[in-house]
Scaffold this active site. Sequence first.
Site, PDB file in Angstrom:
ATOM      1  CB  SER A  34     -21.263 -35.345  20.245  1.00 47.08           C
ATOM      2  OG  SER A  34     -19.544 -35.771  20.174  1.00 47.08           O
ATOM      3  CB  ILE A  59     -11.814 -31.177  18.126  1.00 47.15           C
ATOM      4  CG1 ILE A  59     -12.149 -32.559  17.485  1.00 47.15           C
ATOM      5  CG2 ILE A  59     -11.676 -31.280  19.625  1.00 47.15           C
ATOM      6  CD1 ILE A  59     -11.294 -33.680  17.653  1.00 47.15           C
ATOM      7  CE1 TYR A 150     -11.004 -44.547  16.956  1.00 43.01           C
ATOM      8  CE2 TYR A 150     -10.087 -46.612  16.799  1.00 43.01           C
ATOM      9  CZ  TYR A 150     -10.284 -45.480  17.659  1.00 43.01           C
ATOM     10  OH  TYR A 150      -9.941 -45.118  18.784  1.00 43.01           O
TER      11      TYR A 150
END
Length: 314
Positions: A34, A59, A150
Site C-alpha cells: 500500500s 497485517i 498514531y
Amino acid sequence: MRALVTGGAGFIGSTLVDRLLAEGHEVDVVDDLSSGSMANLADARGNGEHKFQFHRIDIRDASLVDVIERRKPEVVFHLAAQIDVRVSVTDPVHDAMINVIGSLNVLEGARKAGTRKVVFASSGGTIYGVVADEDLPANESLPQRPVSPYGISKKVVGDYLYAYRELHQLEFTALALANVYGPRQDPHGEAGVVAIFAGRLLADEPCTIFGDGSQTRDYVFVDDVVDAFVRAADKGNGLIINIGTSVETSVTDLYATMARVAQVDRAATLAPARPGELARSSLDPSRAEMQLGWKPWTDLAAGSAAVLEFFRNR
C-alpha cells in the site's frame, strides 16, 4: 538466522532486508504494497542464494498469523504501520486497525511460531508527546503522553509487547525512531521533507518551508537506523530505546544544507505554519549506546548527498 520483516518493501524495511541478506540470513518479507514498492526489493529478489521470500499480506488479515507460524522466524522485525500522524487524527479507527490490531496479529503469529524476539519500530517523535524544552533531547525515562492517535497506537503496542514478554516469554526491543530519512524514501510524513526538498532541488523548483523555519527535528540516516535494528536482534531485551542523534536541526538549516550540497543558490519560499506542529524535537541516544553499542555515524550533509544521488539516478 531466519528473520521476518513486516513492512519490508518500505524504505527502512527494504534497507534492513538488504542488510540481513548481505549478512547471510534467511529473510521473509510481509508487505501489502500500500505504501512500499517491489522496486525497493529488486536486490533482494535477485538474491542468488534463495534466502528471500515475499508474502503480499495486509497485517490486519488473520492469515498473517498462519504465515508467521508456518515460516517460524527466529526474529520478527515489525515495521509495517500506518505512519501518517494527520491520517491518524482524521481516521483514528483506521490507524488503530493497522497499528494495533495488525500488531496483535504479528505478536500472535510470533507466539505460535516460537519466535525468540520481536524488534518493533516505535516512534520517538510521538510517544513522548509535547516535551518541555528543558527535557530535550528526550530520554526514555520521560512519561509517554502521546497527543495523536498514531502516538497512542505506538504506545499501546509497546504495552502489548511487555505483556507478551510476561505472559508468553516472547522477548522484545522497541526502537523509538527519530525522523528517519534516506534513499528510497517517499515524501510522506514529517521526515519526508528531506525527500521533498531533494526532488524539488534537482528539478530546479522552489522549496516551501511552513512557518518561520525555526521548528526542529532530529534527522537520523536510514543506514544508521538499520544498524540499530540488527543489533537489537540480540541486545536490549525488554527495553524501549531511542534511535536518534540528539541534534536538533531546524527546517531552515536543513534546507540550507541540502541546497548547498545540491549546489543550488535560491532561498526557500515561506508559507503559513501548519496547525499542531511540534516546535522542537530530538532524542537522547545514550541508552542505545549503552545497550546496543550503537551510535549514529552519518551527518546530515553526507546523508543529504546520498538522498540527492538516489533521486538523481532514479
